[in-house]
Design an enzyme around this catalytic site. Structure first.
Site, PDB file in Angstrom:
ATOM      1  CE  LYS A   1      -3.871   0.191   2.367  1.00 55.98           C
ATOM      2  NZ  LYS A   1      -4.864   0.302   3.471  1.00 55.98           N
TER       3      LYS A   1
ATOM      4  CD  GLU B   1       8.928  -7.661   6.276  1.00 54.45           C
ATOM      5  OE1 GLU B   1       8.786  -8.036   7.453  1.00 54.45           O
ATOM      6  OE2 GLU B   1       8.436  -6.593   5.830  1.00 54.45           O
TER       7      GLU B   1
ATOM      8  N   GLY C   1      -5.195  -4.787   5.117  1.00 52.49           N
ATOM      9  CA  GLY C   1      -4.400  -5.763   4.378  1.00 52.49           C
ATOM     10  C   GLY C   1      -4.973  -7.161   4.390  1.00 52.49           C
ATOM     11  NE  ARG C   2      -6.556  -8.001  10.524  1.00 55.30           N
ATOM     12  CZ  ARG C   2      -5.988  -6.830  10.826  1.00 55.30           C
ATOM     13  NH1 ARG C   2      -4.908  -6.435  10.190  1.00 55.30           N
ATOM     14  NH2 ARG C   2      -6.508  -6.063  11.763  1.00 55.30           N
TER      15      ARG C   2
ATOM     16  CD  GLU D   1      -1.823  -8.331  10.958  1.00 55.34           C
ATOM     17  OE1 GLU D   1      -0.652  -8.738  10.973  1.00 55.34           O
ATOM     18  OE2 GLU D   1      -2.381  -7.867   9.946  1.00 55.34           O
TER      19      GLU D   1
ATOM     20  CG  HIS E   1      -2.066 -40.329   9.922  1.00 56.89           C
ATOM     21  ND1 HIS E   1      -1.968 -41.656  10.292  1.00 56.89           N
ATOM     22  CD2 HIS E   1      -3.159 -40.252   9.121  1.00 56.89           C
ATOM     23  CE1 HIS E   1      -2.934 -42.349   9.714  1.00 56.89           C
ATOM     24  NE2 HIS E   1      -3.683 -41.519   9.006  1.00 56.89           N
TER      25      HIS E   1
ATOM     26  CE  LYS F   1       5.305  -3.853   9.242  1.00 50.32           C
ATOM     27  NZ  LYS F   1       4.268  -3.186   8.420  1.00 50.32           N
TER      28      LYS F   1
END
Length: 522
Positions: free
Chosen positions: A186, A192, A246-247, A332, A363, A491
């Site tokens: 954005k 990253e 964002g999510r 979040e 399993h 951050k």
């Protein structure tokens, strides 16, 4: 209810399985294996009314600034609404802008998919690399994985981690002249994402030239100046808005890699499914509302019955990334310890979400679910129809899913175990020694969510269902589901470590670790 056994509730009510179910948008929710009575459910609805859930739901849909710490709306529902829908932010209709971006996306994707848009050497784009992190990665990655069998455009790849091994592994499989990068940030400052994008640009430039950047990079961002400084033409930038978290953003231009891989029509199907769930959430009464029921039952298990975690078990290999997506969505959003007003809570907020696809999970950790001392509620998600030709395998998958939910609820008593072992010929000390290891406590709650199939429409509806479930829980807890200040502090510290001139203090342990790493990295 903490002393009540679910099996006894079934014995007392022959209609329980039918009565404790809900169906809409193609989904069927059976919550009869929860440790709840009719009275429990009414009390939970009263709790929802006390916390003004219906009022907050309208505030959400009306574009009020429910994200109070950032003074923003949370209008992700507008991203998947029809053109005629009347979603507003600060009184201004947002639909025309949303559909203008969708139209631009569709036109661009058709150019790439048809071969009209080509790379710097004139070759078709065969691979698209989405560079983003968090919501700019998990949603598009999940959708492309879930609908992989329908991909008929450029092959999608995803890079998120600042660990260079992630990018290196992807680039090693690709050719610069046929690869396009979609940089999703954005602000176009996410550390990253920008580090990965800069190395990807260097890879393109080293094989082609600097002029090739404009043919091999597009951006999803709101920062035109930074995008252009990177070398991406403003005409190749797709915007979204500050009311898109964002999510909650895969429905926006953040989903560009989805549209490139699957085409505009399937992307539209995804939006239609999410919109159908939005409509259900807004209109259905509390007692027949899928997100409300899932949210209230999760509150019941976590805050009242003391279950510290929530397990998600999708019995569909195509939903292998669903848990990762849901973890960010829920933890979040609701991993907060203060209310909207800033008062510290004196109750638990989000449980830890975890899980994996069935039958793999059986399993791995299902042993703990069945016989461990702690109780972990499970949401089983089961597609009714298989999207592959192996019908016998799908029958076994369905049988395993239903059996696990039944076993968690029923359990097996020492008396039942003893009778089974005696029938096998075991007796005496050997019999008594074996019994405790084979007892299942049972009374472990679960939901069973049936969905018709993993197609664009129902996948969109599933994701919207869990988005709204998350919102329901935030309202009950009185917290803001749409900010994430906890992410920002880490951050800041990372930037401090990278910049020794910064005056932000570090702790002695981190100082010593930096010293040791510097010695070893020489």
């Amino acid at each position: 209810m903490d002393q009540t056994r679910i099996a006894e509730l079934f014995a007392a009510d022959a209609q329980r399985a039918r009565e404790m179910s809900c169906e809409d948008v193609g989904f069927y929710l059976d919550y009869s294996k929860q440790r709840v009575s009719v009275e429990t459910l009414e009390l939970l609805r009263n709790l929802a009314r006390q916390q003004q859930l219906e009022t907050w739901r309208e505030r959400l849909f009306n574009g009020e600034h429910v994200n109070n710490t950032e003074n923003r709306a949370a209008l992700h529902m507008a991203l998947r609404a029809p053109r005629a829908a009347d979603f507003r932010d600060a009184g201004r209709r947002v639909g025309p802008e949303v559909h203008a971006v969708l139209d631009r996306m569709a036109e661009f994707c058709e150019r790439v998919r048809s071969g009209q848009w080509r790379g710097a050497t004139g070759k078709r784009i065969t691979d698209v690399v989405n560079i983003g992190i968090g919501g700019s990665d998990l949603g598009p990655r999940l959708v492309c994985e879930a609908l992989a069998a329908s991909i008929d455009g450029p092959r999608p790849h995803f890079v998120a981690n600042v660990d260079g091994a992630d990018l290196h592994a992807i680039l090693a499989r690709l050719r610069p002249e046929t690869t396009m990068f979609v940089v999703v940030s954005k602000t176009f400052t996410t550390q990253e994402t920008l580090v990965n994008a800069l190395h990807a640009r260097a890879w393109i430039v080293s094989s082609l030239d600097i002029e090739a950047v404009s043919k091999h990079f597009v951006a999803v961002s709101t920062n035109q100046e930074a995008v252009e400084a990177f070398g991406i033409d403003a005409d190749h930038m797709f915007s979204f808005w500050d009311w898109v978290g964002g999510r909650y953003s895969l429905w926006s231009a953040v989903g560009l890699s989805i549209m490139l891989a699957l085409g505009p029509q399937r992307f539209t199907g995804l939006l239609r499914g999410a919109h159908a769930m939005d409509t259900h959430f807004r209109r259905a009464p509390l007692q027949q509302n899928l997100p409300v029921l899932l949210g209230l039952l999760a509150i019941w298990n976590h805050n009242f019955l003391g279950c510290a975690t929530q397990v998600l078990a999708p019995y569909a290999q195509r939903l292998s990334l669903f848990v990762s997506w849901a973890q960010q969505l829920e933890m979040e959003s609701n991993g907060k310890s203060v209310t909207r007003e800033g008062r510290r809570v004196d109750y638990a907020t989000t449980p830890a979400l975890w899980g994996n696809v069935g039958t793999n999970a059986q399993h791995a950790y299902f042993q703990m679910l069945h016989q461990g001392p702690a109780v972990h509620p499970v949401d089983f998600i089961l597609p009714v129809y298989a999207e592959h030709p192996y019908k016998d395998m799908h029958k076994k998958l369905v049988a395993n899913c239903l059996a696990q939910a039944s076993a968690l609820m029923r359990g097996k008593s020492a008396q039942e175990v003893r009778a089974e072992l005696v029938a096998r010929g075991l007796e005496g000390e050997a019999l008594e020694a074996a019994v405790p290891h084979r007892v299942f406590p049972g009374n472990r709650p679960s939901n069973m969510l049936l969905m018709p199939r993993v197609d664009p429409f129902h996948l969109g509806a599933l994701l919207a269902l869990y988005e709204h479930r998350t919102f329901v829980m935030s309202v009950i807890w009185g917290i803001n589901a749409f900010d994430q200040w906890g992410v920002e502090f880490g951050k800041q510290l990372a930037n401090r470590i990278l910049d020794p001139k910064s005056d932000l203090p570090l702790d002695p342990s981190t100082d010593e670790l930096m010293h040791k790493l510097q010695l070893r990295m020489r």
